[in-house]
Design a protein around this motif. Structure first.
Motif, PDB file in Angstrom:
ATOM      1  N   HIS A   4       0.829  -1.216   0.000  1.00  6.95           N
ATOM      2  CA  HIS A   4       0.000   0.000   0.000  1.00  6.95           C
ATOM      3  C   HIS A   4       0.856   1.255   0.000  1.00  6.95           C
ATOM      4  N   GLY A   5       1.995   1.186   0.655  1.00  8.22           N
ATOM      5  CA  GLY A   5       2.885   2.346   0.658  1.00  8.22           C
ATOM      6  C   GLY A   5       3.636   2.508  -0.646  1.00  8.22           C
ATOM      7  N   LEU A   6       3.872   1.424  -1.390  1.00 10.45           N
ATOM      8  CA  LEU A   6       4.618   1.512  -2.643  1.00 10.45           C
ATOM      9  C   LEU A   6       3.751   1.930  -3.828  1.00 10.45           C
ATOM     10  N   VAL A   7       2.473   1.693  -3.778  1.00  5.75           N
ATOM     11  CA  VAL A   7       1.576   1.979  -4.915  1.00  5.75           C
ATOM     12  C   VAL A   7       0.707   3.186  -4.544  1.00  5.75           C
ATOM     13  N   PRO A   8       1.012   4.341  -5.030  1.00  4.56           N
ATOM     14  CA  PRO A   8       0.206   5.538  -4.680  1.00  4.56           C
ATOM     15  C   PRO A   8      -1.212   5.465  -5.231  1.00  4.56           C
ATOM     16  N   GLU A   9      -1.414   4.741  -6.330  1.00  8.98           N
ATOM     17  CA  GLU A   9      -2.743   4.670  -6.919  1.00  8.98           C
ATOM     18  C   GLU A   9      -3.761   4.033  -5.988  1.00  8.98           C
ATOM     19  N   LEU A  10      -3.275   3.245  -5.019  1.00  6.81           N
ATOM     20  CA  LEU A  10      -4.202   2.621  -4.079  1.00  6.81           C
ATOM     21  C   LEU A  10      -4.827   3.636  -3.131  1.00  6.81           C
ATOM     22  N   HIS A  11      -4.193   4.775  -2.953  1.00  3.66           N
ATOM     23  CA  HIS A  11      -4.691   5.744  -1.980  1.00  3.66           C
ATOM     24  C   HIS A  11      -5.963   6.434  -2.473  1.00  3.66           C
ATOM     25  N   ASP A  12      -6.040   6.756  -3.784  1.00  5.62           N
ATOM     26  CA  ASP A  12      -7.209   7.451  -4.315  1.00  5.62           C
ATOM     27  C   ASP A  12      -8.138   6.553  -5.116  1.00  5.62           C
ATOM     28  N   GLY A  13      -7.824   5.244  -5.172  1.00  2.98           N
ATOM     29  CA  GLY A  13      -8.711   4.297  -5.834  1.00  2.98           C
ATOM     30  C   GLY A  13      -8.642   4.326  -7.335  1.00  2.98           C
ATOM     31  N   THR A  14      -7.574   4.861  -7.934  1.00  6.75           N
ATOM     32  CA  THR A  14      -7.452   4.925  -9.391  1.00  6.75           C
ATOM     33  C   THR A  14      -6.747   3.725  -9.992  1.00  6.75           C
ATOM     34  N   VAL A  15      -6.337   2.770  -9.150  1.00  4.13           N
ATOM     35  CA  VAL A  15      -5.638   1.585  -9.647  1.00  4.13           C
ATOM     36  C   VAL A  15      -6.625   0.647 -10.308  1.00  4.13           C
ATOM     37  N   ASP A  16      -6.136  -0.130 -11.274  1.00  2.72           N
ATOM     38  CA  ASP A  16      -6.991  -1.106 -11.943  1.00  2.72           C
ATOM     39  C   ASP A  16      -7.330  -2.243 -10.984  1.00  2.72           C
ATOM     40  N   PHE A  17      -8.516  -2.848 -11.162  1.00  2.00           N
ATOM     41  CA  PHE A  17      -8.909  -3.963 -10.310  1.00  2.00           C
ATOM     42  C   PHE A  17      -7.986  -5.161 -10.560  1.00  2.00           C
ATOM     43  N   GLY A  18      -7.511  -5.714  -9.461  1.00  2.00           N
ATOM     44  CA  GLY A  18      -6.630  -6.876  -9.553  1.00  2.00           C
ATOM     45  C   GLY A  18      -5.229  -6.546  -9.978  1.00  2.00           C
ATOM     46  N   ARG A  19      -4.818  -5.287  -9.828  1.00  2.00           N
ATOM     47  CA  ARG A  19      -3.467  -4.893 -10.217  1.00  2.00           C
ATOM     48  C   ARG A  19      -2.770  -4.256  -9.029  1.00  2.00           C
ATOM     49  N   LEU A  20      -1.933  -5.038  -8.354  1.00  3.79           N
ATOM     50  CA  LEU A  20      -1.218  -4.527  -7.182  1.00  3.79           C
ATOM     51  C   LEU A  20       0.256  -4.313  -7.472  1.00  3.79           C
ATOM     52  N   ALA A  21       0.767  -4.835  -8.602  1.00  5.73           N
ATOM     53  CA  ALA A  21       2.178  -4.673  -8.949  1.00  5.73           C
ATOM     54  C   ALA A  21       2.302  -4.719 -10.460  1.00  5.73           C
ATOM     55  N   ASP A  22       3.359  -4.091 -10.993  1.00 10.07           N
ATOM     56  CA  ASP A  22       3.572  -4.065 -12.439  1.00 10.07           C
ATOM     57  C   ASP A  22       4.064  -5.420 -12.956  1.00 10.07           C
ATOM     58  N   TRP A  23       4.890  -6.113 -12.138  1.00  9.75           N
ATOM     59  CA  TRP A  23       5.413  -7.417 -12.576  1.00  9.75           C
ATOM     60  C   TRP A  23       4.344  -8.461 -12.338  1.00  9.75           C
ATOM     61  N   ASP A  24       4.028  -9.223 -13.356  1.00  6.95           N
ATOM     62  CA  ASP A  24       2.906 -10.166 -13.266  1.00  6.95           C
ATOM     63  C   ASP A  24       3.077 -11.217 -12.168  1.00  6.95           C
ATOM     64  N   PRO A  25       4.237 -11.916 -12.041  1.00  8.08           N
ATOM     65  CA  PRO A  25       4.351 -12.911 -10.954  1.00  8.08           C
ATOM     66  C   PRO A  25       4.130 -12.298  -9.574  1.00  8.08           C
ATOM     67  N   ALA A  26       4.696 -11.097  -9.339  1.00  8.75           N
ATOM     68  CA  ALA A  26       4.488 -10.448  -8.044  1.00  8.75           C
ATOM     69  C   ALA A  26       3.034 -10.060  -7.867  1.00  8.75           C
ATOM     70  N   ASN A  27       2.389  -9.620  -8.915  1.00  5.04           N
ATOM     71  CA  ASN A  27       0.979  -9.243  -8.829  1.00  5.04           C
ATOM     72  C   ASN A  27       0.111 -10.462  -8.512  1.00  5.04           C
ATOM     73  N   TRP A  28       0.416 -11.596  -9.156  1.00  2.11           N
ATOM     74  CA  TRP A  28      -0.374 -12.799  -8.888  1.00  2.11           C
ATOM     75  C   TRP A  28      -0.204 -13.242  -7.431  1.00  2.11           C
ATOM     76  N   ALA A  29       1.023 -13.166  -6.948  1.00  7.96           N
ATOM     77  CA  ALA A  29       1.273 -13.583  -5.559  1.00  7.96           C
ATOM     78  C   ALA A  29       0.553 -12.673  -4.571  1.00  7.96           C
ATOM     79  N   LEU A  30       0.558 -11.355  -4.824  1.00  4.61           N
ATOM     80  CA  LEU A  30      -0.100 -10.423  -3.910  1.00  4.61           C
ATOM     81  C   LEU A  30      -1.620 -10.586  -3.944  1.00  4.61           C
ATOM     82  N   VAL A  31      -2.181 -10.786  -5.138  1.00  2.00           N
ATOM     83  CA  VAL A  31      -3.620 -10.999  -5.221  1.00  2.00           C
ATOM     84  C   VAL A  31      -4.018 -12.301  -4.524  1.00  2.00           C
TER      85      VAL A  31
END
Length: 298
Positions: free
Chosen positions: A91-118
């Motif tokens: 949450h601290g690394l992704v500023p888009e999470l603060h205002d809700g502008t991030v895409d659904f299911g997208r927590l990281a730019d790298w796909d393996p890291a994103n899959w693990a976080l989701v």
């Protein structure tokens, strides 16, 4: 005692306040993470209670349970603490999470890291249902440990306390009873007032003269066993007649006629002729002397 209780109460209240403030800080990050993985407003509002609430439950179970159950509660507490830390870090690394502008299911730019976080964010509620139910069941079905046996020293200490507490009663203990010592008269020696009559003199008896004891020589006993005396029965006697030296010599000559000189020994003659060792040596010397004389003549 009251100060000690007040200090413990203040410590507990301070700890609760710190935990509540930490939960409020973590609640904001976990709510945004839940919204990013597809949760609605109500689910996102309750998501922090799922993660941090199970941490509190595991902490309480750790204080109540023992042995393997306590180890299990500690592992659940550690796992959910690490998961909450990871989600707060994202949450601290992704500023888009603060205002809700991030895409659904997208927590990281790298796909393996994103899959693990989701996967981590969506599996925490299911884990809370499983581990929370298990911890509650363990706490409710907990059996108290065995009561340690009371030692002998503890029993003696209890008895001593009871005996000492009786001195604080309102009724005083009765005074000790002293016995009246009666003074006995002094003993009087016998014959102090009465005179005893003299006994009649007994006639003296002269001792009888004792005859002197005559000493006689006694034969010393022998420790060796004595041989049986008497005539030897005919059965025990040898049936072979006693031979003269001439007969023994003639028999020895006939027996040793074919013997070489090296074989003519006292032992061989004794066994063959059946005579004593002394006679055997004599016969040997005689036969060897005759053979030597016959050899010198020839």
């Amino acid at each position: 005692m009251n100060l000690h209780r007040k200090g413990r109460a203040a410590l507990v209240l301070a700890l609760v306040a710190v935990v509540a403030m930490a939960f409020r800080v973590s609640w904001n990050a976990l709510r945004d993470i839940a919204g990013a993985v597809g949760a609605d407003d109500t689910a996102a509002m309750l998501y922090p209670f799922v993660v941090d609430g199970l941490m509190a439950l595991a902490l309480v179970a750790t204080l109540v349970l023992a042995d393997r159950d306590r180890t299990f509660a500690l592992r659940v507490l550690g796992a959910y603490t690490v998961a909450s830390l990871v989600l707060n870090y994202v949450h601290g690394l992704v500023p888009e999470l603060h205002d809700g502008t991030v895409d659904f299911g997208r927590l990281a730019d790298w796909d393996p890291a994103n899959w693990a976080l989701v996967l981590l964010a969506t599996s925490l509620p299911v884990g809370s249902i499983y581990f929370g139910s298990d911890l509650v069941a363990k706490v409710l079905h907990r059996r108290p440990g065995p009561i340690p046996p009371v030692s002998t020293n503890a029993e003696e200490a209890t008895e001593t306390d009871v005996k000492r507490s009786t001195a604080d009663l309102a009724v005083s203990t009765p005074a000790p009873i002293t016995s009246n010592a009666a003074v006995l008269p002094r003993p009087v020696a016998v014959g102090f007032l009465k005179s005893s009559l003299p006994a009649k003199p007994l006639p003296s008896i002269a001792p009888a003269p004792l005859a002197p004891i005559e000493r006689r020589p006694v034969a010393a006993e022998s420790t060796r066993s004595r041989r049986a005396t008497g005539r030897v029965p005919a059965v025990a006697k040898s049936s072979r007649p006693k031979r003269t030296p001439e007969q023994l010599l003639a028999e020895a000559r006939s027996v040793t006629a074919g013997w070489p000189d090296t074989k003519v020994t006292a032992e061989g003659i004794r066994r063959t002729v059946r005579t004593s060792p002394v006679n055997a040596r004599t016969l040997r010397d005689t036969i060897l002397a005759e053979r030597a004389g016959a050899g010198a003549t020839s």
